[in-house]
Structures are given as C-alpha cells and as structure tokens.
Design a protein around this motif. Sequence first.
Motif, PDB file in Angstrom:
ATOM      1  N   LEU A 178       0.728  -1.100   0.061  1.00  0.00           N
ATOM      2  CA  LEU A 178       0.115  -0.104  -0.103  1.00  0.00           C
ATOM      3  C   LEU A 178       0.875   1.322   0.024  1.00  0.00           C
ATOM      4  O   LEU A 178       1.782   1.354   0.450  1.00  0.00           O
ATOM      5  CB  LEU A 178      -0.850   0.037   1.259  1.00  0.00           C
ATOM      6  N   ILE A 179       0.416   2.248  -0.889  1.00  0.00           N
ATOM      7  CA  ILE A 179       1.221   3.538  -0.879  1.00  0.00           C
ATOM      8  C   ILE A 179       0.317   4.384   0.086  1.00  0.00           C
ATOM      9  O   ILE A 179      -0.886   4.884  -0.251  1.00  0.00           O
ATOM     10  CB  ILE A 179       1.255   4.258  -2.353  1.00  0.00           C
ATOM     11  N   VAL A 192       5.331   6.716   1.844  1.00  0.00           N
ATOM     12  CA  VAL A 192       5.823   5.361   2.027  1.00  0.00           C
ATOM     13  C   VAL A 192       5.002   4.011   1.478  1.00  0.00           C
ATOM     14  O   VAL A 192       3.922   4.448   1.216  1.00  0.00           O
ATOM     15  CB  VAL A 192       6.192   5.196   3.712  1.00  0.00           C
ATOM     16  N   ILE A 193       5.670   2.971   1.705  1.00  0.00           N
ATOM     17  CA  ILE A 193       4.950   1.828   1.171  1.00  0.00           C
ATOM     18  C   ILE A 193       5.085   0.914   2.324  1.00  0.00           C
ATOM     19  O   ILE A 193       6.199   0.503   3.045  1.00  0.00           O
ATOM     20  CB  ILE A 193       5.276   1.153  -0.143  1.00  0.00           C
ATOM     21  N   LEU A 194       3.654   0.076   2.518  1.00  0.00           N
ATOM     22  CA  LEU A 194       3.842  -0.897   3.335  1.00  0.00           C
ATOM     23  C   LEU A 194       3.289  -2.243   2.983  1.00  0.00           C
ATOM     24  O   LEU A 194       2.478  -2.266   1.867  1.00  0.00           O
ATOM     25  CB  LEU A 194       2.912  -0.348   4.566  1.00  0.00           C
ATOM     26  N   GLU A 223      11.741   6.508   2.261  1.00  0.00           N
ATOM     27  CA  GLU A 223      10.778   7.298   1.480  1.00  0.00           C
ATOM     28  C   GLU A 223      10.491   6.652   0.106  1.00  0.00           C
ATOM     29  O   GLU A 223      11.591   6.126  -0.575  1.00  0.00           O
ATOM     30  CB  GLU A 223      10.972   8.877   1.430  1.00  0.00           C
ATOM     31  N   PHE A 224       9.278   6.821  -0.300  1.00  0.00           N
ATOM     32  CA  PHE A 224       8.991   6.207  -1.618  1.00  0.00           C
ATOM     33  C   PHE A 224       8.654   7.126  -2.801  1.00  0.00           C
ATOM     34  O   PHE A 224       8.061   8.076  -2.585  1.00  0.00           O
ATOM     35  CB  PHE A 224       7.757   5.184  -1.681  1.00  0.00           C
ATOM     36  N   ASP A 225       9.572   7.286  -3.937  1.00  0.00           N
ATOM     37  CA  ASP A 225       9.286   7.825  -4.872  1.00  0.00           C
ATOM     38  C   ASP A 225       8.178   7.420  -5.981  1.00  0.00           C
ATOM     39  O   ASP A 225       8.625   6.578  -6.464  1.00  0.00           O
ATOM     40  CB  ASP A 225      10.671   8.323  -5.957  1.00  0.00           C
ATOM     41  N   THR A 226       7.151   7.753  -6.055  1.00  0.00           N
ATOM     42  CA  THR A 226       6.093   7.343  -7.104  1.00  0.00           C
ATOM     43  C   THR A 226       6.318   7.327  -8.425  1.00  0.00           C
ATOM     44  O   THR A 226       5.595   6.698  -9.170  1.00  0.00           O
ATOM     45  CB  THR A 226       4.706   7.988  -6.656  1.00  0.00           C
ATOM     46  N   ASP A 227       7.250   8.294  -8.947  1.00  0.00           N
ATOM     47  CA  ASP A 227       7.543   8.402 -10.127  1.00  0.00           C
ATOM     48  C   ASP A 227       8.639   7.385 -10.614  1.00  0.00           C
ATOM     49  O   ASP A 227       9.039   7.403 -11.834  1.00  0.00           O
ATOM     50  CB  ASP A 227       8.239   9.682 -10.273  1.00  0.00           C
ATOM     51  N   LYS A 228       9.176   6.422  -9.840  1.00  0.00           N
ATOM     52  CA  LYS A 228      10.400   5.492 -10.126  1.00  0.00           C
ATOM     53  C   LYS A 228       9.628   4.087  -9.817  1.00  0.00           C
ATOM     54  O   LYS A 228       8.606   3.899  -9.188  1.00  0.00           O
ATOM     55  CB  LYS A 228      11.391   5.672  -9.069  1.00  0.00           C
ATOM     56  N   PHE A 234      15.492  -1.284  -3.372  1.00  0.00           N
ATOM     57  CA  PHE A 234      14.549  -0.450  -2.391  1.00  0.00           C
ATOM     58  C   PHE A 234      13.823  -1.413  -1.739  1.00  0.00           C
ATOM     59  O   PHE A 234      13.561  -1.280  -0.533  1.00  0.00           O
ATOM     60  CB  PHE A 234      13.634   0.337  -3.286  1.00  0.00           C
ATOM     61  N   GLU A 235      13.223  -2.611  -2.060  1.00  0.00           N
ATOM     62  CA  GLU A 235      12.475  -3.530  -1.531  1.00  0.00           C
ATOM     63  C   GLU A 235      13.225  -4.187  -0.293  1.00  0.00           C
ATOM     64  O   GLU A 235      12.922  -4.303   0.729  1.00  0.00           O
ATOM     65  CB  GLU A 235      11.881  -4.481  -2.268  1.00  0.00           C
TER      66      GLU A 235
END
Length: 249
Positions: A178-179, A192-194, A223-228, A234-235
Amino acid sequence: MKHRLDHLKKFDIETTDGLKGKVRDFLFDEDTWKIRYIDADFGGFFKDKRVLLPLDALAVPVWEDKHFPLKISKDQIEKSPGLEDKPTVSREYEKEIMKYYGYSAYWGAAYVPPVQTGLYYPARPITAPAKRIDEENLHTSLRSFKEVEGYHILANDGNLGHLEDIIVDDADWQLIYLIIDTSNWRPWSKKVILLVNWLKEISYVSKEVVIDTDTETIKHAPEFDTDKPVEEAFEESLLDYYKREFPGK
C-alpha cells in the motif's frame, strides 16, 4: 514486475477482433488480496456497456504501450452479463460470469506455494489484514480498488495519512504494497509503502486501515518515489527496516 494500480487504470483493453475499451477499476478478493477481475468500459461502442472480465480472459499485457489484449471476442463482450453500477458483486453474479466465459472458479482453491525458491519477491503467501464488515447481507469477498483508495490510515498514536495507491505484482496479480501519503495529517509529509502483511485491520464501514505501529516508525521509514519503479534494492532496504519494527512478520 510491480505496478501501481492507478497507473494500470490508464491502460486500454482490446478484444481479439479489435473492439477497444478502457480499464475502469480492479476488483480483488479480500481473503487473499489478489486481483480477480478487471472492470472494463466499452461504452464507446455500446452505450453504458461495462463488463467484468476475469483475469483468465487477459492475454499477455503490452506494458510499454499501456495495453491489455484479451483472449475473447467482440461478440462475447456484447453478450456478456452487464455489470452496470452494482454496489457489490455477489457470488451469484461471479458464478454467472465464470460460467459465461467458461473459466473455473477461484474460490475454495487451496494456496499452492511456489515450486521454486525465490520465484516471488517478497515471499508468498501474503497474509491479508483482519477485516471488520458490518454491512448486512453482504455475500461477496470482492472489493474495488476505487472503493479503498483514499481510506484513512490509523497508527497506534493517531491518524497518519491516507491510502493513495496499491502496488500489484504482475507475476501472480498479488497485491503487495500500500502506498501511504501522510501529507494531509503530518507536517513531515512523505510517501511510504507498507507490505500488506504489516496491516493490522481494515474496516470497510469506517473506511480505515489500522497499522500496529506508531508514527515515528513511519516517519523514519524509507521514502517512496512514486515516479520510479519498485526496484529490488529499495524493497530490500524497506524489508530490512520494517523487520526491525515488525518483529516476526
């Protein structure tokens, strides 16, 4: 590959003989958090012609062209059971859809673990959060992405933000992350993502997702970059961080 559902909603969809439509939504099974259907709109050719398409009807997606080819024809779309604007999709309606397209029902099937170690990352199965459902006479396990988009996120010490998007793995159409966007609640705005496994509870009546942690944990999360795209490096950093915060998960 892993994709944002909001991004996949921008895809077009096409039958074997050239009938084109648009993706409106995705429906997932709340018991497993796996995508089961595409809600497609062919209204450009048939007035208000919305159909629910089992994933088995999907051919190999053309990701670079934002295109979902189908294994079914224009005639099958024309004669398919209409979706219209049903508030819920009943099991009876699912049976009708599956029978019409000639596909096997997914419900009742036992989970089969991957035959090869490392086939899926993160490892399967994904454990769905506990759920609170107070609606009367609800005979479905399906939920709409559009329905849960925007749900409030609650940590142990108060409101945290809202659900902005969901990330799916196209290898098995499992909803993985989830973002969360904290901008409407916290001065240290970030996304962030969970992992779905780290959610404690979801309420479809209160439109809330509960996380068994505090805001400090989320504040210092990667922090999560939604454009990438979601890269494995990252995971790995994400899982390493949360394993310290969610022991045993």
